[in-house]
Design a protein around this motif. Structure first.
Motif, PDB file in Angstrom:
ATOM      1  N   VAL A 285       0.761  -1.125  -0.064  1.00 34.22           N
ATOM      2  CA  VAL A 285      -0.044  -0.161  -0.092  1.00 34.22           C
ATOM      3  C   VAL A 285       0.897   1.336  -0.062  1.00 34.22           C
ATOM      4  O   VAL A 285       2.038   1.399   0.615  1.00 34.22           O
ATOM      5  N   ALA A 286       0.305   2.328  -0.852  1.00 30.75           N
ATOM      6  CA  ALA A 286       1.021   3.733  -0.617  1.00 30.75           C
ATOM      7  C   ALA A 286      -0.039   4.605  -0.001  1.00 30.75           C
ATOM      8  O   ALA A 286      -1.110   4.307  -0.019  1.00 30.75           O
ATOM      9  N   LEU A 287       0.782   5.563   0.412  1.00 27.51           N
ATOM     10  CA  LEU A 287      -0.100   6.541   1.253  1.00 27.51           C
ATOM     11  C   LEU A 287      -1.592   7.090   0.465  1.00 27.51           C
ATOM     12  O   LEU A 287      -2.455   6.984   0.688  1.00 27.51           O
ATOM     13  N   GLU A 288      -1.261   7.144  -0.963  1.00 30.76           N
ATOM     14  CA  GLU A 288      -2.290   7.689  -1.842  1.00 30.76           C
ATOM     15  C   GLU A 288      -3.442   6.678  -1.956  1.00 30.76           C
ATOM     16  O   GLU A 288      -4.630   7.046  -2.109  1.00 30.76           O
ATOM     17  N   ASP A 289      -3.119   5.206  -1.416  1.00 34.54           N
ATOM     18  CA  ASP A 289      -4.216   4.287  -1.851  1.00 34.54           C
ATOM     19  C   ASP A 289      -5.132   4.699  -0.757  1.00 34.54           C
ATOM     20  O   ASP A 289      -6.419   4.493  -0.735  1.00 34.54           O
ATOM     21  N   PHE A 290      -4.654   5.324   0.453  1.00 30.56           N
ATOM     22  CA  PHE A 290      -5.831   5.679   1.607  1.00 30.56           C
ATOM     23  C   PHE A 290      -6.800   6.574   0.998  1.00 30.56           C
ATOM     24  O   PHE A 290      -8.276   6.576   1.465  1.00 30.56           O
ATOM     25  N   GLN A 291      -6.483   7.512   0.006  1.00 30.49           N
ATOM     26  CA  GLN A 291      -7.491   8.418  -0.636  1.00 30.49           C
ATOM     27  C   GLN A 291      -8.593   7.597  -1.485  1.00 30.49           C
ATOM     28  O   GLN A 291      -9.578   8.030  -1.670  1.00 30.49           O
TER      29      GLN A 291
ATOM     30  N   PRO B 209       0.605   8.340  15.099  1.00 31.91           N
ATOM     31  CA  PRO B 209      -0.309   9.366  14.926  1.00 31.91           C
ATOM     32  C   PRO B 209      -0.723  10.121  13.712  1.00 31.91           C
ATOM     33  O   PRO B 209      -2.167  10.271  13.616  1.00 31.91           O
ATOM     34  N   ARG B 210       0.340  10.289  12.800  1.00 30.63           N
ATOM     35  CA  ARG B 210      -0.165  10.814  11.534  1.00 30.63           C
ATOM     36  C   ARG B 210      -1.087   9.780  10.616  1.00 30.63           C
ATOM     37  O   ARG B 210      -1.539  10.251   9.706  1.00 30.63           O
ATOM     38  N   GLN B 211      -1.036   8.515  10.840  1.00 30.65           N
ATOM     39  CA  GLN B 211      -1.807   7.666  10.299  1.00 30.65           C
ATOM     40  C   GLN B 211      -3.310   8.002  10.444  1.00 30.65           C
ATOM     41  O   GLN B 211      -4.160   8.064   9.622  1.00 30.65           O
ATOM     42  N   LEU B 212      -3.637   8.591  11.501  1.00 27.01           N
ATOM     43  CA  LEU B 212      -4.914   9.029  11.823  1.00 27.01           C
ATOM     44  C   LEU B 212      -5.339  10.145  10.911  1.00 27.01           C
ATOM     45  O   LEU B 212      -6.407  10.450  10.253  1.00 27.01           O
ATOM     46  N   SER B 213      -4.480  11.066  10.244  1.00 25.00           N
ATOM     47  CA  SER B 213      -4.684  12.114   9.496  1.00 25.00           C
ATOM     48  C   SER B 213      -5.147  11.389   7.932  1.00 25.00           C
ATOM     49  O   SER B 213      -6.010  11.585   7.277  1.00 25.00           O
ATOM     50  N   ALA B 214      -4.340  10.391   7.751  1.00 28.15           N
ATOM     51  CA  ALA B 214      -4.618   9.586   6.494  1.00 28.15           C
ATOM     52  C   ALA B 214      -5.946   9.012   6.632  1.00 28.15           C
ATOM     53  O   ALA B 214      -6.468   8.852   5.503  1.00 28.15           O
TER      54      ALA B 214
ATOM     55  N   ALA C 151      -5.447   0.384  -7.067  1.00 31.07           N
ATOM     56  CA  ALA C 151      -5.444   1.756  -6.119  1.00 31.07           C
ATOM     57  C   ALA C 151      -6.540   1.434  -5.200  1.00 31.07           C
ATOM     58  O   ALA C 151      -7.678   0.881  -5.283  1.00 31.07           O
ATOM     59  N   GLY C 152      -6.014   1.919  -4.030  1.00 24.91           N
ATOM     60  CA  GLY C 152      -7.045   1.952  -2.922  1.00 24.91           C
ATOM     61  C   GLY C 152      -7.328   0.470  -2.057  1.00 24.91           C
ATOM     62  O   GLY C 152      -8.038   0.220  -1.190  1.00 24.91           O
ATOM     63  N   THR C 153      -6.218  -0.384  -2.704  1.00 22.12           N
ATOM     64  CA  THR C 153      -6.196  -1.646  -1.925  1.00 22.12           C
ATOM     65  C   THR C 153      -4.906  -2.215  -1.398  1.00 22.12           C
ATOM     66  O   THR C 153      -3.982  -1.456  -1.738  1.00 22.12           O
ATOM     67  N   GLY C 154      -4.916  -3.377  -0.609  1.00 22.69           N
ATOM     68  CA  GLY C 154      -3.856  -3.993  -0.412  1.00 22.69           C
ATOM     69  C   GLY C 154      -3.439  -4.269   1.119  1.00 22.69           C
ATOM     70  O   GLY C 154      -4.316  -3.919   2.151  1.00 22.69           O
ATOM     71  N   ALA C 155      -2.224  -4.608   1.431  1.00 19.06           N
ATOM     72  CA  ALA C 155      -1.773  -5.409   2.547  1.00 19.06           C
ATOM     73  C   ALA C 155      -0.955  -4.258   3.132  1.00 19.06           C
ATOM     74  O   ALA C 155       0.077  -3.940   2.735  1.00 19.06           O
ATOM     75  N   CYS C 156      -1.152  -3.830   4.418  1.00 21.01           N
ATOM     76  CA  CYS C 156      -0.446  -2.575   4.927  1.00 21.01           C
ATOM     77  C   CYS C 156       0.169  -3.111   6.483  1.00 21.01           C
ATOM     78  O   CYS C 156      -0.544  -2.493   7.311  1.00 21.01           O
ATOM     79  N   PRO C 157       1.242  -3.662   6.411  1.00 19.75           N
ATOM     80  CA  PRO C 157       1.789  -3.753   7.797  1.00 19.75           C
ATOM     81  C   PRO C 157       2.454  -2.503   8.240  1.00 19.75           C
ATOM     82  O   PRO C 157       3.257  -2.251   7.420  1.00 19.75           O
ATOM     83  N   VAL C 158       1.834  -2.043   9.223  1.00 23.23           N
ATOM     84  CA  VAL C 158       2.638  -0.760   9.620  1.00 23.23           C
ATOM     85  C   VAL C 158       3.780  -0.691  10.525  1.00 23.23           C
ATOM     86  O   VAL C 158       3.821  -1.374  11.489  1.00 23.23           O
TER      87      VAL C 158
END
Ligand SMILES: Nc1nc2c(c(=O)[nH]1)N[C@H]1C(S)=C(S)[C@@H](COP(=O)(O)OP(=O)(O)OC[C@H]3O[C@@H](n4cnc5c(=O)[nH]c(N)nc54)[C@H](O)[C@@H]3O)O[C@H]1N2
Ligand SMILES: Nc1nc2c(c(=O)[nH]1)N[C@H]1C(S)=C(S)[C@@H](COP(=O)(O)OP(=O)(O)OC[C@H]3O[C@@H](n4cnc5c(=O)[nH]c(N)nc54)[C@H](O)[C@@H]3O)O[C@H]1N2
Ligand code: SF4
Ligand SMILES: [Mo]
Length: 769
Positions: A214-220, A237-242, A403-410
């Motif tokens: 996942v890329a940050l844009e995918d959250f959009q 914490p900035r994950q909350l902004s995304a 786009a907008g999908t995926g596996a996101c180990p943070v």
């Protein structure tokens, strides 16, 4: 208000208030600045914070959350905790030789983690010689000579281990692994062994990549985002902004957690006035109050419901094109998935079928789904199958590669992912080792090295003579504290390249070295001029970090300089690596990396462009690095951790005000805990059932399958809305409870969540409180 001297052990009264239901509002920012100003000055705070996470500025030394692309960054592109992490390093307090004359090693060993950290920055190399109980200063030549001598006198290079923590830059990490392999060992344990190792294993097996897709844009673009086993309000914490931005675009969020974490329920964005006033936004549309260790069963339940929905409306639920062209193993997986019993799923999750069905309904209505996860998923004995089941869930509806999908180990540490990319792994593949050989003309060892848990086992067995830690706090991060400390003391030499004092410096081999180093906030000037370093975030973006502050002491060397000098002294004339050139010019290191690591070609030129380099993830182009070239469905047996009657499942976790092994204060504001860390959070119904009461002092006793027990004494019971049967207490105070062998299958990651514990009224067994 009178400031307390940093030399006093903090003594506060524990108070408990109701947990917060929102995170990251105005008090958060004010709180961060309060902490910053206590540690450093207004001018230094300004210098560091204003360049943080900006193009050509300092990369936040906190978590690995990604920065928005250039042009979309806020002037204050940092969070409260990022500000605290950076100012903890930028502190104006200093540790001089006088401090070490005053405090013996045994005295330091009795101090709290918080006290050790708050003494300030290390300023010159120190040695504890055999038989002595004091560190004393020594020059760099002698310090490096001592370490090199021990290394060259080993019977085998495999008698040394080289630990890395994820704050280390790509340049230093590459230098370290190159040195270790030129020396002749793959013994490169790292903090990732204790963090996302289970993610790496599961993703490798199923998607053929160790990294998230996942890329940050995918959250959009996402319609539905799962946040599983994660506390972003404190830890990312900035994950909350995304997530907030995703919600504005119509996404729905499902949080899965045994604790109702503040950030998941409501969030106030401090970068916007709207966030400072007003009530903020509810982040989670659905909250699954899951039992500890229930996630494998949850995703098995969801997968079963998706398969049944497909049976009911054939051709409409699964992504058949994707499954046919890009995956293998569906038939066997489906057979297995249908055989998992609902009663097992419900007992493991503690959820109702209606709750799981409601989430499945959300999934069916969503074209694009992301699953994020962190330690609540990886740090379990069944962490690897749980993540494999998450991948099954994503594959069923083609939620990988679009786009907008995926596996996101943070990821946790700011460069933990980059360190792996450039070779910090005890099991690097042959392709990487071949490339090293071709580039440098030596044959690297091929046998896999020791990871963190196996390093402790080998130390305990007396097979390791030298331990070198580059950043981190191995003794406190590792499980089974007493076993680990004993193992460490068996080494002939323990050495740490560190910015600040921590417990690992007090658990010494016969000889111990403290090698103080520059932090990320500081200017790094070498023979060819000012250097920058590079790091990779959780979304595979590689970018620069350039320090701004004057170094904490004239005597500090950079990590790269220390490692290059050590390599020269240890390897002598035999080496084919231009270590001196590397030390003088980090660009020369990046040139070599660019020829070894696919995706980092032309590194020096590309990385200085705004935004840096995005490393491609082949899984996003349908090129899965598995044996078949396809993504794999897997069949995972149902599992759940069980606590016998009278026992609870314990998770060890972070408070809001700590950085891993280092508590900054004794508060955990969002959870309503103030002035104390020896607390155990327990559901009020469990407290009653166990015949305990809120405020009671108890010992935590973990019970291991070989019959051994481990005790952490003197914890206060706090009634808390944790899922039934599930308790929580802070790490690292509770690491003593985690048996060394309590590890995740396949990944060998310590399972720091899901421990079986008993709460014994303190003193009942005659233990000190
Ligand atoms: N301020 C701050 N930020 C940090 C760090 C820090 O120490 N302080 N550390 C950094 C590092 S290295 C890392 S790895 C990350 C860690 O980030 P997190 O993974 O958020 O860290 P933990 O505190 O371990 O929290 C685990 C979360 O998972 C939940 N959980 C526990 N067990 C289970 C379970 O079985 N199932 C589910 N679904 N949930 C569960 C817990 O309630 C908690 O919310 O944070 C990074 N960021
Ligand atoms: N029980 C339990 N145990 C756990 C966990 C858990 O949730 N529960 N979490 C695990 C996880 S996810 C992780 S990542 C590990 C963390 O393990 P580590 O990464 O080993 O620990 P940290 O606390 O991050 O290390 C802090 C120390 O790093 C040094 N340091 C900081 N910045 C720099 C720098 O720029 N350069 C150098 N050279 N040194 C620096 C300082 O001396 C500081 O004292 O702990 C693991 N252990
Ligand atoms: S979210 Fe993580 S990387 Fe971003 S400022 Fe906060 S701690 Fe630093
Ligand atoms: Mo981590």
């Amino acid at each position: 208000m009178q400031k307390k001297s940093p030399r006093e052990e903090p003594r506060e009264e524990l108070t408990v208030t109701p947990p917060k239901t929102w995170a990251t509002g105005a008090p958060a920012v004010l709180h961060a600045l309060g902490y910053s100003l206590e540690e450093t000055s207004v001018r230094r705070t300004g210098t560091t914070l204003l360049t943080m996470n900006q193009v050509d500025g300092i990369d936040c030394p906190g978590c690995a959350w990604a920065d928005p692309s250039p042009g979309h960054r806020h002037r204050n592109e940092y969070c409260e905790n990022g500000a605290k992490h950076i100012n903890d390093e930028a502190t104006t307090r200093r540790l001089t030789p006088g401090f070490f004359r005053e405090h013996s090693v045994s005295d330091l060993a009795r101090r709290s983690d918080r006290w050790l950290n708050q003494q300030g920055r290390l300023t010159e190399p120190m040695v504890k010689r055999p038989g002595s109980d004091h560190y004393e200063p020594l020059g760099w030549q002698e310090a490096i000579g001592l370490l090199a001598e021990e290394l060259t006198s080993l019977d085998s290079p495999d008698e040394a281990v080289f630990y890395t923590s994820g704050r280390v830059s790509n340049e230093a990490a590459f230098t370290l692994q190159l040195f270790a392999r030129a020396f002749g060992t793959n013994n490169l344990p790292d903090c990732s062994n204790m963090c996302h190792e289970s993610s790496g294993f599961a993703l490798h097996e199923t998607l053929g990549t160790g990294k998230g897709t996942v890329a940050l844009e995918d959250f959009q673009h996402a319609d539905l985002i799962f946040v599983v086993g994660q506390n972003p309000g404190s830890n990312h914490p900035r994950q909350l902004s995304a997530l907030e931005a995703a919600k504005r675009n119509g996404a729905r969020i499902v949080a899965v957690n045994p604790l109702p974490e503040a950030g998941l329920l409501r969030f106030k964005n401090p970068q916007k006035a709207r966030g400072i006033v007003g009530r903020g936004v509810d982040i989670a549309d659905r909250f699954l109050h899951i039992r500890i260790g229930g996630d494998l069963a949850l995703f098995q339940g969801l997968n079963r419901l998706l398969l049944e929905a497909e049976d009911a409306r054939p051709g409409t639920v699964l992504d058949h094109d994707f499954i046919r062209t890009s995956t293998s193993g569906l038939a066997e997986f489906s057979r297995h998935a249908r055989s998992v019993a609902w009663e097992d799923i419900l007992s493991a999750t503690g959820l109702t079928r209606a709750e799981i069905e409601a989430v499945a309904g959300e999934v069916l209505r969503s074209e694009r789904v992301i699953v994020c996860w962190a330690m609540g998923v990886t740090q379990h004995r069944h962490g690897v199958p749980t993540i494999r089941e998450i991948v099954n869930f994503l594959l069923l509806r083609g939620n990988v590669g679009r786009a907008g999908t995926g596996a996101c180990p943070v990821r946790g540490h700011s460069n933990v992912q980059g360190d792996r990319t450039v070779g910090i792994w005890e099991q690097m593949p042959d392709s990487f080792l071949d490339a090293l050989r071709d580039e440098f003309g030596f044959e690297p060892p091929r046998e896999h090295g020791l990871d963190s848990v196996n390093s402790i086992r080998a130390m305990r067995a007396g097979r390791i003579k030298v331990f070198l830690g580059v950043a981190g706090n191995f003794v406190r991060a590792a499980p089974d504290s007493e076993v680990t400390e004993d193992a460490m003391r068996r080494c002939r030499l323990t050495a740490h390249i560190s910015t600040k004092l921590n417990r690992s410096h007090t658990v010494c081999g016969e000889t111990a070295l403290i090698l103080p180093t520059l932090g990320r906030t500081e200017r790094d000037i070498q023979a060819t001029g000012e250097q920058f370093v590079t790091v990779e975030d959780s979304m595979s973006e590689v970018h620069t970090s350039r320090g701004r502050l004057r170094p904490a002491s004239r005597l500090l060397l950079s990590e790269v300089a220390i490692l290059c000098r050590l390599a020269r002294r240890t390897l002598g004339d035999a080496t084919t690596v231009p270590w001196e050139h590397f030390e003088n010019d980090y660009g020369a290191i990046r040139d070599r990396i660019s020829r070894i690591v696919p995706g980092l070609h032309d590194y020096n030129r590309r990385v200085i462009r705004p935004g840096g380099i995005r490393l491609p993830n082949p899984a996003n182009d349908g090129a899965f690095g598995t044996e078949t070239g396809k993504a794999r469905f897997t069949s995972n047996d149902w599992q759940m951790p069980r606590a016998p009657e009278g026992h609870l499942l314990l998770q060890t976790l972070r408070s809001h005000d700590q950085w891993n092994t280092v508590p900054y204060t004794d508060d955990d504001r969002y959870r309503g805990i103030h002035g104390g860390r020896r607390v155990v959070l327990v559901n009020p119904d469990d407290i009653e059932e166990l015949g305990l009461s809120g405020g009671l002092r108890v010992d935590l006793v973990s019970v291991w399958e070989d019959g051994t027990e481990r005790r952490a004494a003197g914890f206060q019971v706090v009634p808390y809305p944790s899922a039934r049967g599930c308790a929580a207490a802070y790490y690292p105070e509770t690491n003593v409870l985690v048996p060394l062998d309590h590890v995740a299958e396949s990944s060998n990651q310590p399972a720091s969540k899901g421990l079986v514990v008993r709460l014994e009224p303190a003193g009942a067994a005659g233990t000190p409180d």
